[in-house]
Design an enzyme around this catalytic site. Sequence first.
Site, PDB file in Angstrom:
ATOM      1  CE  LYS A 272      -3.234   2.548   3.025  1.00 48.84           C
ATOM      2  NZ  LYS A 272      -4.129   2.482   4.216  1.00 48.84           N
ATOM      3  CG  ASP A 277      -5.545   7.730   4.706  1.00 53.43           C
ATOM      4  OD1 ASP A 277      -6.467   8.355   4.152  1.00 53.43           O
ATOM      5  OD2 ASP A 277      -5.726   6.703   5.397  1.00 53.43           O
ATOM      6  CE  LYS A 284      -6.671   8.433   8.095  1.00 56.22           C
ATOM      7  NZ  LYS A 284      -7.344   7.331   8.786  1.00 56.22           N
ATOM      8  CG  ASP A 295      -1.844   5.131   4.969  1.00 49.12           C
ATOM      9  OD1 ASP A 295      -1.666   4.084   5.624  1.00 49.12           O
ATOM     10  OD2 ASP A 295      -2.942   5.442   4.464  1.00 49.12           O
ATOM     11  CG  ASP A 354     -10.002   7.249   6.622  1.00 48.76           C
ATOM     12  OD1 ASP A 354      -8.901   7.213   6.037  1.00 48.76           O
ATOM     13  OD2 ASP A 354     -10.127   7.427   7.849  1.00 48.76           O
ATOM     14  CD  GLU A 356      -6.664   5.109   2.503  1.00 50.95           C
ATOM     15  OE1 GLU A 356      -7.673   5.185   3.219  1.00 50.95           O
ATOM     16  OE2 GLU A 356      -5.526   4.872   2.953  1.00 50.95           O
ATOM     17  NE  ARG A 358     -10.711  -1.477   3.793  1.00 49.16           N
ATOM     18  CZ  ARG A 358     -11.285  -1.696   4.975  1.00 49.16           C
ATOM     19  NH1 ARG A 358     -12.504  -2.190   5.040  1.00 49.16           N
ATOM     20  NH2 ARG A 358     -10.637  -1.444   6.096  1.00 49.16           N
TER      21      ARG A 358
HETATM   22  N1  BES Z   1      -4.268   4.383   6.912  1.00 56.13           N
HETATM   23  C1  BES Z   1      -5.393   4.065   7.708  1.00 56.13           C
HETATM   24  C2  BES Z   1      -5.094   3.051   8.800  1.00 56.13           C
HETATM   25  C3  BES Z   1      -4.161   3.485   9.874  1.00 56.13           C
HETATM   26  C4  BES Z   1      -4.647   4.001  11.051  1.00 56.13           C
HETATM   27  C5  BES Z   1      -2.797   3.311   9.762  1.00 56.13           C
HETATM   28  C6  BES Z   1      -3.797   4.370  12.064  1.00 56.13           C
HETATM   29  C7  BES Z   1      -1.922   3.667  10.763  1.00 56.13           C
HETATM   30  C8  BES Z   1      -2.420   4.195  11.922  1.00 56.13           C
HETATM   31  C9  BES Z   1      -6.499   3.478   6.824  1.00 56.13           C
HETATM   32  O1  BES Z   1      -6.545   3.950   5.534  1.00 56.13           O
HETATM   33  C10 BES Z   1      -7.809   3.818   7.447  1.00 56.13           C
HETATM   34  O2  BES Z   1      -8.134   4.980   7.497  1.00 56.13           O
HETATM   35  N2  BES Z   1      -8.516   2.805   7.919  1.00 56.13           N
HETATM   36  C11 BES Z   1      -9.782   2.991   8.513  1.00 56.13           C
HETATM   37  C12 BES Z   1     -10.702   1.947   7.923  1.00 56.13           C
HETATM   38  C13 BES Z   1     -12.152   2.175   8.212  1.00 56.13           C
HETATM   39  C14 BES Z   1     -12.646   3.446   7.561  1.00 56.13           C
HETATM   40  C15 BES Z   1     -12.933   0.979   7.715  1.00 56.13           C
HETATM   41  C16 BES Z   1      -9.640   2.795  10.016  1.00 56.13           C
HETATM   42  O3  BES Z   1      -8.855   1.965  10.453  1.00 56.13           O
HETATM   43  O4  BES Z   1     -10.305   3.510  10.756  1.00 56.13           O
HETATM   44 ZN    ZN Z   2      -4.770   4.599   4.774  1.00 54.02          ZN
HETATM   45 MN    MN Z   3      -7.686   5.728   5.366  1.00 54.48          MN
END
Ligand code: BES
Ligand code: ZN
Ligand code: MN
Length: 506
Positions: A272, A277, A284, A295, A354, A356, A358
């Site tokens: 990824k 992000d 966020k 990210d 968010d 993104e 996947r």
């Molecule tokens: N990049 C984030 C995940 C992340 C969070 C990485 C904290 C490192 C530290 C990812 O893209 C994300 O935002 N995931 C969401 C998914 C949700 C919207 C289903 C999450 O984990 O809240």
């Molecule tokens: Zn992310």
């Molecule tokens: Mn995200």
Amino acid sequence: MRNLLFIAVVLACIAPAHAQRSIDFAEAAAPDGALIAGVADVADLSAIKRVIGPEAGDALARAVETAGFDAARGATAQLLTGAARFGEIHLIGLGEDEMRARDWEDFGGRAGGLARSSKAEAVYVLAPGADAEDLADAAMGAALGQYSFDLYKSDASPVEGALTFVSDEAGAAGARYDGVERHLADAVIWARNMQSEPANVLYPEEFVRRARAGFQGVADVSITVLNRRQMERLGMGALLGVAQGSVRPPQLLVVRYNGGAAGAAPVVFAGKGITFDSGGISLKSNSGMWLMKSDMTGAAAVTAAVMSLAKSRAPVNVVAVAPLVENMPDGGAQRPGDVVKTMSGLTVEIRSTDAEGRLVLSDAVWYAQEEFKPRLLVHVATLTGSVARALSDEYAGLFARDDSIAARLTAAGDEAGEDLWRLPLHPNHDRQLVSPIADIKNSDAGSPGASIGAAFIGHFVKEQTPWAGLDIAGVDWREEALPTVPVGASGFGVRLLDRLAREGAE
Ligand code: BES
Ligand code: ZN
Ligand code: MN
């Protein structure tokens, strides 16, 4: 004047930005500098005495007793002897148990950390009982343990001088290190630097430039980069949907290293590469958002692993695929509720912009299977906050359909000092992803967030493709130092993937 400026800028880019001690091996220590010595047993300081002489040695033995240093593994003691030769001596306990590769790395890491804060120009390390391979492992640990990212510190003092491992085995250890571990350490440091760079400097096209520079002159490597138009032609609607909210154009970086048998199916790593992000329209909150500059850790890790394998000429065929995209919320951004069509043909309802990672990986892993028919496919991603809450800094989340593949990755992680913990993939997770309007939705699916994220990507992995996924959100950035991983960017995954690819070749 313009020319001069240009030269200055180029110099700034190629100058060693992160001053670190060079790693060296020698059969004897020069008569001054700092000394860092491993000690397995306080009753036997003979290895140190051989270097500092019998008189200073006796004084040292008394000092060790006074300090209460017991040589337990990882214990350290600093002794300022005031002597002319080695005025600064650090002892590091090796303990009584057998030293594994990981333990020699940790020993080296502690030495690297101590060397970093030492003012001495020359620093010597004694590792009694270490053979050539142990010394190479310790040296890699030292390279990793002394790491810091100080590129933007105006007052960063350049570190000169070397960190020299002193041993009768210096020749063999140096040869071993130069062949393998030096490249691995460099690759981990490359990944850490990429993670640490701010997103105003490191965006998709800049990532590609740095990857090209990193592979400059390395044999049997070919690099392909797909631009937006090429991705459109391939129908990568999920990746392009994420890219659409940023002014930075997306890139799909593909690095192939063919060091193995011609035509043999490669191991493919998909990482990824979200260079920032923000969450997109599902924005966020600001707390911790700055960390989303990293990210792209998955992309950095897969690229760096191939770099290490290629530079050390490992006899393997391996490919890194990195979808590089910035997730931003501008006027063209995709919205929750949008439906996109992936390269596989599956349609996806966007419930959260968010989620993104996947999305970009769904097109990347499909492309990887179509293009390379991988012998093994591993995706690596900072995918979910959920995995970080479950496993913290200690483990990355591991997902696999096949128990033996899970076991192989767990073992590789154990040997590499990058621990994995397997989490479930359950048919319920797939059912939870069903969308009322499209084939699947990317979020709003249920509470085992890390498993749901992996299950989403699983929809794009063919049953017959041997596959595993690593969710490295959490381990990508350390809050507390390990001997070989200072606080901050960890470069997690590089060593594990390097190890995994080599194993397949044996
Ligand atoms: N990049 C984030 C995940 C992340 C969070 C990485 C904290 C490192 C530290 C990812 O893209 C994300 O935002 N995931 C969401 C998914 C949700 C919207 C289903 C999450 O984990 O809240
Ligand atoms: Zn992310
Ligand atoms: Mn995200």
